[in-house]
Scaffold this active site. Structure first.
Site, PDB file in Angstrom:
ATOM      1  N   ARG A 118       9.536  34.896   5.912  1.00 53.78           N
ATOM      2  CA  ARG A 118      10.807  34.206   6.221  1.00 53.78           C
ATOM      3  C   ARG A 118      10.707  33.217   7.372  1.00 53.78           C
ATOM      4  NH1 ARG A 118      12.104  39.386   5.154  1.00 53.78           N
ATOM      5  NH2 ARG A 118      13.067  39.686   3.123  1.00 53.78           N
ATOM      6  N   LYS A 140      10.281  17.767   7.479  1.00 57.29           N
ATOM      7  CA  LYS A 140      10.452  17.867   6.020  1.00 57.29           C
ATOM      8  C   LYS A 140       9.160  18.429   5.456  1.00 57.29           C
ATOM      9  CE  LYS A 140      13.670  14.195   4.737  1.00 57.29           C
ATOM     10  NZ  LYS A 140      13.799  12.996   3.892  1.00 57.29           N
ATOM     11  N   GLU A 182       4.215   2.041   6.327  1.00 59.06           N
ATOM     12  CA  GLU A 182       5.289   2.816   6.970  1.00 59.06           C
ATOM     13  C   GLU A 182       5.522   2.309   8.397  1.00 59.06           C
ATOM     14  OE1 GLU A 182       7.074   4.886   5.168  1.00 59.06           O
ATOM     15  OE2 GLU A 182       5.789   5.894   3.704  1.00 59.06           O
ATOM     16  N   LYS A 224      10.870   7.295  14.803  1.00 61.24           N
ATOM     17  CA  LYS A 224      11.151   8.399  13.888  1.00 61.24           C
ATOM     18  C   LYS A 224      11.780   9.569  14.640  1.00 61.24           C
ATOM     19  CE  LYS A 224      10.084  11.159  10.004  1.00 61.24           C
ATOM     20  NZ  LYS A 224       9.277  11.439   8.836  1.00 61.24           N
ATOM     21  N   GLU A 234      19.308  14.670   7.372  1.00 64.14           N
ATOM     22  CA  GLU A 234      19.556  13.496   6.539  1.00 64.14           C
ATOM     23  C   GLU A 234      20.946  13.488   5.925  1.00 64.14           C
ATOM     24  OE1 GLU A 234      16.092  11.962   4.436  1.00 64.14           O
ATOM     25  OE2 GLU A 234      17.404  11.179   2.894  1.00 64.14           O
ATOM     26  N   ARG A 238      19.215   9.124   8.841  1.00 63.39           N
ATOM     27  CA  ARG A 238      17.817   9.387   8.505  1.00 63.39           C
ATOM     28  C   ARG A 238      17.434   8.742   7.171  1.00 63.39           C
ATOM     29  NH1 ARG A 238      14.303  15.047   9.190  1.00 63.39           N
ATOM     30  NH2 ARG A 238      12.387  14.128   8.401  1.00 63.39           N
ATOM     31  N   ASN A 242      14.113   5.548   4.298  1.00 63.12           N
ATOM     32  CA  ASN A 242      13.711   5.379   2.903  1.00 63.12           C
ATOM     33  C   ASN A 242      13.736   3.921   2.446  1.00 63.12           C
ATOM     34  OD1 ASN A 242      13.272   8.168   2.301  1.00 63.12           O
ATOM     35  ND2 ASN A 242      15.474   8.423   2.497  1.00 63.12           N
ATOM     36  N   HIS A 245      11.816   2.858  -0.628  1.00 64.34           N
ATOM     37  CA  HIS A 245      11.328   4.060  -1.300  1.00 64.34           C
ATOM     38  C   HIS A 245      11.910   4.273  -2.693  1.00 64.34           C
ATOM     39  CE1 HIS A 245       9.391   4.853   2.473  1.00 64.34           C
ATOM     40  NE2 HIS A 245       8.929   6.024   2.084  1.00 64.34           N
ATOM     41  N   HIS A 249       9.159   4.688  -5.235  1.00 64.70           N
ATOM     42  CA  HIS A 249       8.961   5.913  -6.025  1.00 64.70           C
ATOM     43  C   HIS A 249       8.928   5.582  -7.517  1.00 64.70           C
ATOM     44  CE1 HIS A 249      10.553   8.651  -2.562  1.00 64.70           C
ATOM     45  NE2 HIS A 249       9.256   8.422  -2.456  1.00 64.70           N
ATOM     46  N   HIS A 262       1.076   5.835  -2.047  1.00 64.78           N
ATOM     47  CA  HIS A 262       2.483   5.816  -1.638  1.00 64.78           C
ATOM     48  C   HIS A 262       2.796   4.570  -0.788  1.00 64.78           C
ATOM     49  CE1 HIS A 262       6.375   7.244  -0.278  1.00 64.78           C
ATOM     50  NE2 HIS A 262       5.984   7.063   0.971  1.00 64.78           N
TER      51      HIS A 262
HETATM   52  N1  LIG Z   1       7.250  15.242   5.066  1.00 63.60           N
HETATM   53  C1  LIG Z   1       7.533  13.967   5.186  1.00 63.60           C
HETATM   54  O1  LIG Z   1       8.453  13.571   5.928  1.00 63.60           O
HETATM   55  C2  LIG Z   1       6.702  12.981   4.440  1.00 63.60           C
HETATM   56  C3  LIG Z   1       6.805  11.615   4.741  1.00 63.60           C
HETATM   57  C4  LIG Z   1       5.965  10.718   4.076  1.00 63.60           C
HETATM   58  C5  LIG Z   1       5.062  11.195   3.133  1.00 63.60           C
HETATM   59  N2  LIG Z   1       4.989  12.535   2.860  1.00 63.60           N
HETATM   60  C6  LIG Z   1       4.022  13.049   1.888  1.00 63.60           C
HETATM   61  O2  LIG Z   1       2.722  12.767   2.383  1.00 63.60           O
HETATM   62  C7  LIG Z   1       1.821  12.672   1.294  1.00 63.60           C
HETATM   63  C8  LIG Z   1       0.942  11.457   1.482  1.00 63.60           C
HETATM   64  O3  LIG Z   1       0.212  11.626   2.672  1.00 63.60           O
HETATM   65  P1  LIG Z   1      -1.146  10.836   2.938  1.00 63.60           P
HETATM   66  O4  LIG Z   1      -0.936   9.415   2.665  1.00 63.60           O
HETATM   67  O5  LIG Z   1      -1.624  11.277   4.276  1.00 63.60           O
HETATM   68  O6  LIG Z   1      -2.089  11.350   1.762  1.00 63.60           O
HETATM   69  P2  LIG Z   1      -3.161  12.554   1.665  1.00 63.60           P
HETATM   70  O7  LIG Z   1      -2.739  13.718   2.439  1.00 63.60           O
HETATM   71  O8  LIG Z   1      -3.423  12.736   0.221  1.00 63.60           O
HETATM   72  O9  LIG Z   1      -4.450  11.918   2.340  1.00 63.60           O
HETATM   73  C9  LIG Z   1      -5.060  10.781   1.755  1.00 63.60           C
HETATM   74  C10 LIG Z   1      -6.561  11.011   1.539  1.00 63.60           C
HETATM   75  O10 LIG Z   1      -7.243  10.883   2.772  1.00 63.60           O
HETATM   76  C11 LIG Z   1      -8.087  12.017   2.996  1.00 63.60           C
HETATM   77  N3  LIG Z   1      -8.157  12.164   4.442  1.00 63.60           N
HETATM   78  C12 LIG Z   1      -7.211  12.649   5.267  1.00 63.60           C
HETATM   79  N4  LIG Z   1      -7.591  12.487   6.543  1.00 63.60           N
HETATM   80  C13 LIG Z   1      -8.800  11.898   6.519  1.00 63.60           C
HETATM   81  C14 LIG Z   1      -9.689  11.451   7.537  1.00 63.60           C
HETATM   82  N5  LIG Z   1      -9.374  11.535   8.823  1.00 63.60           N
HETATM   83  N6  LIG Z   1     -10.855  10.900   7.153  1.00 63.60           N
HETATM   84  C15 LIG Z   1     -11.153  10.759   5.833  1.00 63.60           C
HETATM   85  N7  LIG Z   1     -10.343  11.123   4.833  1.00 63.60           N
HETATM   86  C16 LIG Z   1      -9.178  11.699   5.176  1.00 63.60           C
HETATM   87  C17 LIG Z   1      -7.391  13.119   2.256  1.00 63.60           C
HETATM   88  O11 LIG Z   1      -8.265  14.180   1.973  1.00 63.60           O
HETATM   89  C18 LIG Z   1      -6.909  12.389   1.008  1.00 63.60           C
HETATM   90  O12 LIG Z   1      -7.970  12.269   0.086  1.00 63.60           O
HETATM   91  C19 LIG Z   1       2.667  12.629   0.033  1.00 63.60           C
HETATM   92  O13 LIG Z   1       2.600  13.877  -0.609  1.00 63.60           O
HETATM   93  C20 LIG Z   1       4.083  12.378   0.547  1.00 63.60           C
HETATM   94  O14 LIG Z   1       5.067  12.950  -0.273  1.00 63.60           O
HETATM   95  C21 LIG Z   1       5.791  13.409   3.501  1.00 63.60           C
HETATM   96 ZN   LIG Z   2       7.165   6.921   2.759  1.00 64.69          ZN
END
Ligand SMILES: NC(=O)c1ccc[n+]([C@@H]2O[C@H](COP(=O)([O-])OP(=O)(O)OC[C@H]3O[C@@H](n4cnc5c(N)ncnc54)[C@H](O)[C@@H]3O)[C@@H](O)[C@H]2O)c1
Ligand SMILES: [Zn+2]
Length: 361
Positions: A118, A140, A182, A224, A234, A238, A242, A245, A249, A262
């Site tokens: 929990r 999030k 971003e 942020k 949100e 907040r 987006n 987005h 998306h 993304h």
């Molecule tokens: N929670 C939130 O507020 C929020 C906001 C924006 C995006 N997201 C989520 O984040 C995700 C995208 O994140 P991302 O762009 O970091 O993608 P990701 O986590 O898939 O990382 C991208 C790639 O880089 C590799 N990688 C990571 N760090 C590395 C490093 N230092 N050196 C070499 N390779 C490395 C990873 O293994 C992966 O292959 C999506 O699922 C999206 O929905 C969440």
């Molecule tokens: Zn985004």
């Protein structure tokens, strides 16, 4: 090292930004209260950074979960494997999870922490630019469902965010550019001065100049953090985060997950939002050109994929989370540095943006 704070009353937490932070034991261990710690990472990141983290945690009851790499593994099944690891190690509700990786790892680990017994503590050690400027801050968390991205999740704030800019050394150029989308977003929605700074420093950023990257990360996290502190769940402001987005998306889904990153989809989406804003004469056409130029310099796409037409966009945009009671709402720009979320836009002008009708001179 710079330290920012996300002000959320009793749930406030620091964001530390700097070089070499993964060698700083105290920074990380001071946020761990119990004895049990599990580091969650993936197969790509583990060989690069897991050992340094495990060394820092010497003296704790340590475990790690190494997940497969990829958005396609951001699922309930993967989440369950984290729970299995925690239970096998007999971790109790005083344990702490450490997310070591990009946004995918951060979202899964945060959600695991929100659910396990929990709710247990967790820390974010983001290693992609996107995770450092966006996903690691704000609480999030969640996973994807076959019927929709990020549809299963929770709000759960980390105890701290440690951003070691040295981790960007191993990130490939395409991922770096995706993170910059971003960063540019923060300038567009909130800070015209920062957007100008980005225009002046984009070459340095793509060349990975450390002080420039550190400043861009700090400015992004500051914006942020301020928005999250103001509207954690949100219910209003907040949603401005987006920008681009809803269009983006649709591009991610329309082209099949993983083909467009993304950040790449968001870049094209932000330009579509800017174009629609200009068609309403809220934004000057010269500002749209400015945005296009900056995205181009960052190595990001500036138009949606050729194969996507208006009807496909409309269909995909209708299932976006920003649809409230059947009406589509979009984040649009009133000026550079000023965004609004509104359902009050012209359907005819949206149709022109989506079908890429030539602009009025
Ligand atoms: N929670 C939130 O507020 C929020 C906001 C924006 C995006 N997201 C989520 O984040 C995700 C995208 O994140 P991302 O762009 O970091 O993608 P990701 O986590 O898939 O990382 C991208 C790639 O880089 C590799 N990688 C990571 N760090 C590395 C490093 N230092 N050196 C070499 N390779 C490395 C990873 O293994 C992966 O292959 C999506 O699922 C999206 O929905 C969440
Ligand atoms: Zn985004």
């Amino acid at each position: 090292m710079k330290t920012l704070t996300v002000n959320l009353g009793a749930r406030s937490y620091p964001i530390h930004i700097g070089q070499g932070l993964l060698r700083n034991t105290d920074l990380i261990t001071q946020h761990i209260s119990g004895r049990q710690v599990m580091v969650v990472t993936n197969e790509t990141i583990a060989p690069l950074y897991l050992d340094s983290i495990m060394v820092l945690l010497d003296g704790f009851d340590r475990a790690c979960a190494i997940l497969p790499d990829g958005e396609q593994y951001k699922t309930l099944e993967t989440l369950d494997s984290v729970f299995t690891g925690l239970l096998e190690h007999r971790f109790n509700r005083h344990c702490t999870l450490v997310a070591l990786g990009g946004g995918v790892i951060g979202d899964i680990t945060g959600f695991a922490a929100a659910c396990y017994q929990r709710g247990v503590a967790f820390l974010q050690i983001p290693t992609t630019l996107l995770a450092q400027v966006d996903s690691s801050v704000g609480g999030k968390t969640g996973v994807n469902h076959p019927l929709g991205k990020n549809m299963i999740g929770a709000f759960h704030q980390p105890g701290c965010v440690v951003i070691d800019t040295d981790t960007l050394d191993t990130l490939d150029q395409r991922q770096l550019a995706a993170g910059l989308a971003e960063v540019i977003k923060y300038g567009l929605i909130h800070d015209a001065g920062f957007l100008t700074w980005l225009e002046q420093n984009i070459e340095r950023l793509i060349a990975r100049d450390k002080p420039s990257l550190a400043y861009a990360i700090e400015r992004s996290c500051t914006i942020k953090a301020e928005i999250v502190a103001d509207d954690e769940r949100e219910s209003g402001r907040r949603a401005l985060l987006n920008l681009g987005h809803t269009f983006g998306h649709a591009i991610e889904t329309g082209t099949g997950y993983g083909n467009w990153l993304h950040g790449e989809a968001i870049a094209a989406g932000m330009l579509m939002a800017a174009d629609l804003s200009a068609r309403h004469q809220w934004l000057a056409r010269s500002d749209v050109d400015r945005i296009e130029n900056l995205l181009r310099c960052a190595g990001l796409p500036v138009s949606p994929p050729d194969e996507m037409d208006e009807s496909q966009f409309m269909e995909l945009m209708a299932i976006d989370k920003k649809v409230v009671d059947g009406g589509l709402r979009l984040v649009l720009l009133k000026e550079i540095g000023g965004a609004v979320i509104t359902g009050d836009f012209s359907a005819a002008l949206l149709s022109q943006t989506l079908s890429r009708t030539a602009r009025a001179p």
